[in-house]
Design a protein around this motif. Structure first.
Motif, PDB file in Angstrom:
ATOM      1  N   LEU A   1      -5.028  -1.096   8.136  1.00  0.00           N
ATOM      2  CA  LEU A   1      -4.861  -2.809   7.754  1.00  0.00           C
ATOM      3  C   LEU A   1      -6.084  -3.133   7.821  1.00  0.00           C
TER       4      LEU A   1
ATOM      5  N   PHE B   1      -0.733   0.776  10.600  1.00  0.00           N
ATOM      6  CA  PHE B   1       0.542   1.075  10.765  1.00  0.00           C
ATOM      7  C   PHE B   1       1.034   2.505  10.611  1.00  0.00           C
ATOM      8  N   GLN B   2       1.668   3.296  11.524  1.00  0.00           N
ATOM      9  CA  GLN B   2       2.167   4.567  11.293  1.00  0.00           C
ATOM     10  C   GLN B   2       3.654   4.376  10.760  1.00  0.00           C
ATOM     11  N   LEU B   3       3.839   5.158   9.620  1.00  0.00           N
ATOM     12  CA  LEU B   3       5.201   5.007   8.970  1.00  0.00           C
ATOM     13  C   LEU B   3       5.810   6.121   9.320  1.00  0.00           C
ATOM     14  N   SER B   4       7.352   6.162   9.276  1.00  0.00           N
ATOM     15  CA  SER B   4       8.324   7.276   9.540  1.00  0.00           C
ATOM     16  C   SER B   4       8.143   8.492   8.764  1.00  0.00           C
TER      17      SER B   4
ATOM     18  N   HIS C   1       1.919  -5.358  17.251  1.00  0.00           N
ATOM     19  CA  HIS C   1       2.607  -4.901  16.339  1.00  0.00           C
ATOM     20  C   HIS C   1       2.088  -3.846  15.690  1.00  0.00           C
ATOM     21  N   PHE C   2       0.577  -3.705  15.814  1.00  0.00           N
ATOM     22  CA  PHE C   2      -0.098  -2.279  15.300  1.00  0.00           C
ATOM     23  C   PHE C   2      -0.449  -1.428  16.199  1.00  0.00           C
TER      24      PHE C   2
ATOM     25  N   ARG D   1       3.315   8.703   6.429  1.00  0.00           N
ATOM     26  CA  ARG D   1       2.066   7.943   5.636  1.00  0.00           C
ATOM     27  C   ARG D   1       1.686   6.941   6.870  1.00  0.00           C
ATOM     28  N   ARG D   2       0.502   6.446   6.651  1.00  0.00           N
ATOM     29  CA  ARG D   2      -0.073   5.489   7.329  1.00  0.00           C
ATOM     30  C   ARG D   2      -0.806   4.401   6.593  1.00  0.00           C
ATOM     31  N   GLN D   3      -0.669   3.122   6.857  1.00  0.00           N
ATOM     32  CA  GLN D   3      -1.487   2.140   6.109  1.00  0.00           C
ATOM     33  C   GLN D   3      -2.588   1.528   7.256  1.00  0.00           C
TER      34      GLN D   3
ATOM     35  N   ASN E   1       8.449   1.355   8.655  1.00  0.00           N
ATOM     36  CA  ASN E   1       8.189   2.142   9.753  1.00  0.00           C
ATOM     37  C   ASN E   1       9.731   3.132  10.251  1.00  0.00           C
TER      38      ASN E   1
ATOM     39  N   ASP F   1      -5.869   6.052   2.838  1.00  0.00           N
ATOM     40  CA  ASP F   1      -4.815   5.107   3.779  1.00  0.00           C
ATOM     41  C   ASP F   1      -5.162   3.670   3.768  1.00  0.00           C
TER      42      ASP F   1
ATOM     43  N   GLY G   1       0.810  -1.206   0.073  1.00  0.00           N
ATOM     44  CA  GLY G   1       0.017   0.133  -0.079  1.00  0.00           C
ATOM     45  C   GLY G   1       0.958   1.401   0.010  1.00  0.00           C
ATOM     46  N   GLN G   2       2.080   1.235   0.582  1.00  0.00           N
ATOM     47  CA  GLN G   2       2.671   2.351   1.074  1.00  0.00           C
ATOM     48  C   GLN G   2       4.106   2.729   0.479  1.00  0.00           C
TER      49      GLN G   2
ATOM     50  N   GLY H   1      -4.164   2.590  -0.333  1.00  0.00           N
ATOM     51  CA  GLY H   1      -2.876   2.809  -0.821  1.00  0.00           C
ATOM     52  C   GLY H   1      -2.950   4.029  -1.725  1.00  0.00           C
TER      53      GLY H   1
ATOM     54  N   ARG I   1       1.249   0.585  19.236  1.00  0.00           N
ATOM     55  CA  ARG I   1       2.204  -0.333  18.688  1.00  0.00           C
ATOM     56  C   ARG I   1       3.165  -0.592  19.764  1.00  0.00           C
TER      57      ARG I   1
END
Lengths: 238, 238
Positions: free
Chosen positions: B81, B71-74, B101-102, B77-79, A238, B194, A153-154, B197, B52
């Motif tokens: 789930l 999930f939060q990305l650095s 893990h989320f 962005r976030r996906q 991440n 989000d 997705g990202q 994608g 998480r």
DNA sequence: CGGCAGTTTGATGTTACTCAATTTAAGTGG
DNA sequence: CCACTTAAATTGAGTAACATCAAACTGCCG
């Protein structure tokens, strides 16, 4: 946390699942005293080992070789859902469902160990250690799926491919000794493409760009990682 | 095949999981005789209900409102789930793992029912009916994830959005009576983006194109489907 | 040597992203 | 109920990423 005890059903292999499934070593596996609730099955490279919606009374563990689960779409495309490595349950879902919602295909020559679902379910109900192992398998599947969804997705083409390699490297390293950062990865570029949602042409371009950057080399089924930190920088989520 | 018995812990709600979790109705839930292994928790729209890697001793079932796992990305962005609807376990993985893990966030105001993990695990080991329900939850999660991976890997923007709506429609229809093909879907375009994608800008374009084609209308948290067959033609995999 | 599957390369097309401005909708307090 | 504020959605123009098409190249095996 890592599962890795020796797999009693498949000599010279390790598995977190297979061992727990049987409980005790089979003393004389060569004779036909072998119980009928467990049997072996082989398949050649490219052969379909499980067909979507087709009922199957057995639950399979991969003893050796590689396989993958996938969806075949009507437009000719296919999505590879994940790769199955030695010791893995092909899919934990098959313990509960007779008809798989996916198909599975052998990537190399493979050997599978099949257990009658009814028997597996009995053990699931009786044996707490077994339930725990199966639960762990489900948890791993779900965690991997969440990461994979995020990658698709990202992330860009470079990042997805780096992610796939890192993921496979970890799984291979959990089973085999890796020397010199060389991994046996029996995939064609088409498989990578189908897994990460790109065309084989674009996969080829990304790989040769990685090669030019001195990152990795991938040919003849061998993945040679020349710059692990950089690969991780690109492929880590991440 | 469908789960839908009344959920004893959350009045006026139905759930396939919640009921089985407790086994029997709680007679006097208002008094503080309520066992400490179960308690309620509310959260407002936008509030983070699970973080998480942060340990959490309880397993949550959503009683009402909507939430999502992500999930939060650095890179900002976030996906997303998946979306959590009333009656759903927020994640089956939390039954086995202390640290998710989320992350998870409330989409509307929500009410959650939390059970001590230790207690849930005891029941998991003891009660076969409970294990079966939990197994079904895992199986559903995995099957949904496989479909979602396929949508992200192989489908265009139009198809992904159509897929998401169809998926949500099915889940809503399993819980509520739907009249006139109108569904309460409390998402902003950002959430859709989000999840599948895409950028919110592109989601907006696709939605207004759908509207112009007389396919669907989506605004104010209401999804109105004007042409179900066409939406299915676009959004159905395989 | 020929054939075939897999990979590489180039040229061109399309999809979706980015950036920026504008409009609409949803609250908020007077 | 209306001005004011803020968040969300829409629109347009330009761009980047990846797809598509087609041809050439490589290695392998009979």
């Amino acid at each position: 946390m890592k599962s890795g005890w020796p797999c009693v059903t498949c000599p010279n292999r390790t598995s977190g699942f297979c061992g727990a499934l049987l409980g005790k070593p089979v003393e004389d596996a060569s004779s036909d005293e072998q119980p009928n609730w467990q049997h072996y099955r082989g398949a050649r490279a490219g052969e379909q080992v499980m067909v979507r919606n087709q009922p199957c009374e057995r639950v399979f563990v991969l003893c050796n070789g590689w396989a993958f689960r996938f969806f075949q779409l009507s437009n000719g495309r296919r999505q590879i859902l994940n790769f199955v490595l030695p010791g893995d349950l092909v899919s934990a879902v098959t313990v509960f469902e007779e008809r798989p919602h996916f198909s599975a295909q052998a990537l190399t020559e493979v050997r599978l160990s099949g257990f009658l679902r009814s028997e597996v379910q009995t053990r699931f109900a009786m044996n707490p250690g077994f339930s725990a192992t199966l639960a762990k398998s489900c948890v791993n599947t779900i965690n991997d799926a969440d990461e994979f969804i995020t990658a698709l997705g990202q992330r860009s083409a470079d990042e997805r491919i780096a992610y796939l390699f890192l993921h496979l490297m970890r799984r291979i390293a959990a089973r085999n000794v890796v020397r010199d950062q060389r991994y046996r990865v029996p995939l064609r570029q088409q498989h990578i493409a189908d897994a990460v949602g790109l065309t084989p042409v674009h996969v080829s371009r990304v790989l040769s760009q990685f090669r030019d950057r001195g990152l990795i080399e991938f040919s003849g089924g061998i993945l040679h990682v020349r710059d692990v930190p950089e690969l991780e920088r690109i492929g880590t989520l991440n």
